[in-house]
Design a protein around this motif. Structure first.
Motif, PDB file in Angstrom:
ATOM      1  N   MET A 376       2.970  51.215   1.511  1.00 31.92           N
ATOM      2  CA  MET A 376       3.806  50.881   0.799  1.00 31.92           C
ATOM      3  C   MET A 376       4.333  50.386   2.547  1.00 31.92           C
ATOM      4  O   MET A 376       4.534  50.631   2.972  1.00 31.92           O
ATOM      5  CB  MET A 376       5.332  51.639   0.491  1.00 31.92           C
ATOM      6  N   VAL A 377       4.969  48.812   1.570  1.00 34.20           N
ATOM      7  CA  VAL A 377       4.885  48.075   3.039  1.00 34.20           C
ATOM      8  C   VAL A 377       6.684  47.791   2.257  1.00 34.20           C
ATOM      9  O   VAL A 377       6.302  46.841   0.541  1.00 34.20           O
ATOM     10  CB  VAL A 377       4.421  47.298   3.033  1.00 34.20           C
ATOM     11  N   ALA A 378       7.799  47.396   3.156  1.00 40.83           N
ATOM     12  CA  ALA A 378       8.964  46.948   2.361  1.00 40.83           C
ATOM     13  C   ALA A 378       9.069  44.911   3.423  1.00 40.83           C
ATOM     14  O   ALA A 378       8.885  45.011   4.361  1.00 40.83           O
ATOM     15  CB  ALA A 378       9.595  47.378   3.504  1.00 40.83           C
ATOM     16  N   LEU A 379       8.905  44.552   2.315  1.00 47.95           N
ATOM     17  CA  LEU A 379       9.248  42.778   3.311  1.00 47.95           C
ATOM     18  C   LEU A 379      10.231  42.646   3.372  1.00 47.95           C
ATOM     19  O   LEU A 379      11.174  42.956   2.839  1.00 47.95           O
ATOM     20  CB  LEU A 379       8.022  42.038   2.670  1.00 47.95           C
ATOM     21  N   PRO A 380      10.000  41.354   4.429  1.00 49.41           N
ATOM     22  CA  PRO A 380      11.262  41.347   4.763  1.00 49.41           C
ATOM     23  C   PRO A 380      12.086  39.803   3.295  1.00 49.41           C
ATOM     24  O   PRO A 380      11.494  39.477   3.063  1.00 49.41           O
ATOM     25  CB  PRO A 380      11.160  40.400   5.915  1.00 49.41           C
ATOM     26  N   PRO A 381      13.871  39.953   3.205  1.00 51.47           N
ATOM     27  CA  PRO A 381      13.892  38.413   3.116  1.00 51.47           C
ATOM     28  C   PRO A 381      14.044  37.440   3.027  1.00 51.47           C
ATOM     29  O   PRO A 381      12.545  36.768   4.409  1.00 51.47           O
ATOM     30  CB  PRO A 381      15.327  39.220   2.687  1.00 51.47           C
ATOM     31  N   ASN A 382      13.841  36.801   1.821  1.00 50.37           N
ATOM     32  CA  ASN A 382      13.728  34.969   1.955  1.00 50.37           C
ATOM     33  C   ASN A 382      12.236  34.616   2.075  1.00 50.37           C
ATOM     34  O   ASN A 382      11.688  33.124   2.401  1.00 50.37           O
ATOM     35  CB  ASN A 382      14.230  34.550   2.903  1.00 50.37           C
ATOM     36  N   LEU A 383      11.253  34.941   1.952  1.00 49.49           N
ATOM     37  CA  LEU A 383       9.723  34.946   1.906  1.00 49.49           C
ATOM     38  C   LEU A 383       9.759  34.133   0.721  1.00 49.49           C
ATOM     39  O   LEU A 383       8.809  33.374   0.606  1.00 49.49           O
ATOM     40  CB  LEU A 383       8.985  35.860   1.725  1.00 49.49           C
ATOM     41  N   MET A 426      12.674  32.966   9.733  1.00 51.05           N
ATOM     42  CA  MET A 426      12.709  31.493   9.470  1.00 51.05           C
ATOM     43  C   MET A 426      12.540  30.073   9.758  1.00 51.05           C
ATOM     44  O   MET A 426      12.555  29.698  11.215  1.00 51.05           O
ATOM     45  CB  MET A 426      14.523  31.294   9.739  1.00 51.05           C
ATOM     46  N   VAL A 427      11.859  29.403   8.685  1.00 47.40           N
ATOM     47  CA  VAL A 427      11.728  27.859   8.843  1.00 47.40           C
ATOM     48  C   VAL A 427      12.519  27.019   8.641  1.00 47.40           C
ATOM     49  O   VAL A 427      12.450  25.882   8.753  1.00 47.40           O
ATOM     50  CB  VAL A 427      10.327  27.395   8.214  1.00 47.40           C
ATOM     51  N   ASP A 428      13.494  27.379   7.523  1.00 50.10           N
ATOM     52  CA  ASP A 428      14.625  26.572   7.583  1.00 50.10           C
ATOM     53  C   ASP A 428      15.179  27.753   7.179  1.00 50.10           C
ATOM     54  O   ASP A 428      15.508  28.750   7.156  1.00 50.10           O
ATOM     55  CB  ASP A 428      14.201  25.537   6.587  1.00 50.10           C
ATOM     56  N   ILE A 433       8.591  32.886   6.448  1.00 52.30           N
ATOM     57  CA  ILE A 433       7.261  32.766   7.005  1.00 52.30           C
ATOM     58  C   ILE A 433       7.170  33.868   7.686  1.00 52.30           C
ATOM     59  O   ILE A 433       7.450  34.142   8.460  1.00 52.30           O
ATOM     60  CB  ILE A 433       6.376  32.000   7.111  1.00 52.30           C
ATOM     61  N   LEU A 434       6.034  34.763   7.704  1.00 56.54           N
ATOM     62  CA  LEU A 434       5.205  36.036   8.479  1.00 56.54           C
ATOM     63  C   LEU A 434       4.577  35.460   9.260  1.00 56.54           C
ATOM     64  O   LEU A 434       3.872  34.469   8.509  1.00 56.54           O
ATOM     65  CB  LEU A 434       4.793  36.994   7.366  1.00 56.54           C
ATOM     66  N   THR A 435       4.443  35.204  11.004  1.00 59.52           N
ATOM     67  CA  THR A 435       3.452  34.514  11.617  1.00 59.52           C
ATOM     68  C   THR A 435       2.005  35.005  11.414  1.00 59.52           C
ATOM     69  O   THR A 435       2.094  36.883  11.073  1.00 59.52           O
ATOM     70  CB  THR A 435       3.839  34.408  13.223  1.00 59.52           C
ATOM     71  N   ASP A 436       1.241  34.848  12.390  1.00 57.15           N
ATOM     72  CA  ASP A 436       0.139  35.220  12.380  1.00 57.15           C
ATOM     73  C   ASP A 436       0.060  36.768  12.905  1.00 57.15           C
ATOM     74  O   ASP A 436      -0.707  37.533  12.617  1.00 57.15           O
ATOM     75  CB  ASP A 436      -1.265  34.189  13.313  1.00 57.15           C
ATOM     76  N   ASP A 437       0.821  36.914  14.245  1.00 59.99           N
ATOM     77  CA  ASP A 437       1.688  37.938  14.989  1.00 59.99           C
ATOM     78  C   ASP A 437       1.864  39.367  13.611  1.00 59.99           C
ATOM     79  O   ASP A 437       1.474  40.581  13.962  1.00 59.99           O
ATOM     80  CB  ASP A 437       2.301  38.348  16.070  1.00 59.99           C
TER      81      ASP A 437
END
Length: 538
Positions: A376-383, A426-428, A433-437
């Motif tokens: 299970m993976v909890a994602l960050p908000p605003n994706l 945050m891109v704006d 977004i999730l970066t490559d890293d």
């Protein structure tokens, strides 16, 4: 013949050197056509035009290859080989009738571009069964500005899709198609959820599941982003020659989105037959009732209440999902489709990890006790621009054993929890977004836990990391009442120690002195105010 008059934007195009610049100019030009048609129609309109350019370019490229191979054959016999449709089909190239070829359209556009385009779409569909009913015939309508449509056709014609390194025109057109999909998703906001999943989220699913070969399935495939990303994964890891090692299957309930998916697959050189000859609701009309697959990737509509629920459906092996929410219907449908060693990654609303309403807690308990949940993976908000609802990833599997020669880590009776809420950039003001890293960190953690070939190649081994990941036994999960929220298991991150930091005892002593000094000053000021107020002559 005098030089053709340049449409708006063409002067810019001749000076650009990158695909990104071409995309931006084309988007601005295409955007001029918006206003007189609704957003969904406009999307189909522009992407249909890009697709037509793709099939025509691919056809011309294949025709040139055949022509080159005929150099030893007398010229009067070459025509029959050039028009041999099997030569095109064998190279996965669609047959394009003469009146649908791009050069013909550009040359004859002044006589009525909208009618030409509609006729071209129809003739291509008639000649290629896989595209039947897919292409839009909406260009010769009253609400379409024919002057601007011709300018757009000229602009796409002049865009130099080749000449960017060693990349093929089709690759660049594929990127243009994806770029436009993303732009439409941003423009449409919440309504875009049905056809677009943010690419960084799709990449997490693909990088964790690693679909090198086999059958890939998406029961609500939108515009086909999961399939395209899977192909890119295979191409990057195993090479372009291996992209046909995967076969894709799926279905989509929305007619217009289904068309986009078919075109998206074709433009990326993938066989679109697997997503059916018609759109359909997965619950009401499963188009692949007997198919079992190696991988499932899906981003179903969150918390869908209006769905075709059938009591007694054989897919509900772990409990009948409630009419009020289809989350556990999607999860069970996906488990039903998995082969004996299949794996799945699913995007769902966070509530799915803990809900107990209408029997959902019982279904979740059953799935956990049968050892079907891997991670299970909890994602960050605003994706997601399309929804403010927090999201998570479910990874399901039917086999946590070492799987023989694969020599995986034996994870029977365990679930990996990853709390990725602190990742992303945050891109704006509103989108992350999730970066490559970030993507690598989640995928590497899973592979280290599972002991996959990827992890062994990188020399990675698994360890719990407080605040980020934890491998829990099923009895621990049971102690938490089968709630699967990662934050319950991973604990708090360890504080970073600063070697130059003030010792705790000294800090307490200093802060205590400061506090008493503030009390003394407060008392002094209070006495001063009382004295001043008391001296007032009223």
């Amino acid at each position: 013949m005098p030089p053709r008059k340049r449409a708006n934007g063409q002067a810019e195009l001749f000076g650009v050197s990158s695909t990104k610049q071409i995309q931006d100019i084309l988007w601005k030009a295409a955007d001029k056509l918006r206003g007189s048609m609704d957003a969904a129609q406009y999307k189909e309109f522009v992407l249909g035009l890009v697709f037509l350019k793709y099939v025509s370019d691919a056809f011309a490229e294949r025709r040139a290859q055949i022509k080159e191979s005929l150099s030893d054959i007398p010229e009067n016999r070459r025509a029959q080989f050039l028009d041999d449709r099997d030569e095109y089909a064998s190279a996965n190239v669609f047959w394009v009738p003469e009146t649908a070829r791009w050069d013909y359209l550009v040359e004859n556009a002044p006589s009525g571009v909208g009618e030409l385009l509609d006729n071209a779409m129809e003739s291509i569909m008639q000649e290629n069964r896989a595209l039947t009913g897919v292409l839009p015939k909406i260009f010769n309508r009253d609400n379409v500005d024919q002057k601007r449509l011709k300018e757009l056709v000229d602009l796409i014609s002049d865009a130099r899709f080749t000449g960017h390194g060693d990349r093929k025109a089709q690759d660049v057109l594929g990127e243009v198609y994806e770029y436009f999909l993303e732009k439409f998703a941003r423009a449409e906001g919440k309504r875009a959820g049905e056809f677009y999943t943010p690419s960084s989220v799709v990449r997490v699913l693909v990088e964790v599941l690693e679909p090198y070969e086999g059958r890939v399935y998406d029961p609500c495939c939108g515009s086909g982003g999961m399939f395209v990303q899977s192909k890119k994964f295979v191409e990057a890891r195993a090479g372009r020659d291996h992209t046909h090692d995967i076969a894709v299957y799926g279905q989509e309930a929305n007619e217009r989105t289904w068309r986009l998916a078919k075109m998206n697959l074709a433009i990326h050189g993938m066989d679109p037959v697997g997503i059916g000859d018609r759109w359909a609701d997965t619950f009401a009309d499963d188009k692949h009732p007997d198919r079992r697959v190696d991988f499932v990737m899906a981003n179903p509509p969150f918390n869908m209440s209006d769905w075709a629920r059938k009591v007694g459906d054989p897919r509900w092996r772990y409990g009948t999902p409630p009419q009020s929410n289809a989350n556990y219907a999607w999860l069970q449908h996906i488990l039903f489709k998995l082969g004996d060693r299949g794996s799945a990654g699913v995007v769902l609303a966070n509530g799915s990890m803990s809900s107990k309403q209408s029997g959902e807690g019982d279904i979740r308990r059953e799935m956990v006790e049968r050892d079907l949940v891997a991670c299970m993976v909890a994602l960050p908000p605003n994706l997601f621009r399309t929804t403010a609802i927090p999201a998570c990833l479910w990874f399901l599997t039917k086999d946590k054993t070492p799987q023989g020669a694969k020599a995986l880590a034996d994870r029977r009776g365990e679930i990996l929890f990853i709390d990725a809420r602190a990742l992303g950039t945050m891109v704006d003001r509103t989108e992350r977004i999730l970066t490559d890293d970030d993507i690598s960190r989640v995928a590497d953690t899973y592979h280290a836990w599972r002991g996959t070939k990827s992890a062994k190649t990188k020399g990675q081994t698994y360890e719990d990391v407080p605040g980020f990941c934890y491998s829990a036994k099923l009895d621990e999960v049971a102690a938490h009442d089968h709630v699967l929220t990662p934050g319950r298991y991973v604990g708090a991150a360890e504080a970073q120690e600063d070697p130059g930091a003030e010792p705790l005892a000294d800090r307490i002593e200093r802060l205590t002195k400061d506090l008493y000094a503030h009390f003394d000053e407060s008392s002094r000021l209070e006495a001063l105010v009382r004295n001043q107020v008391g001296s007032l002559d009223v």
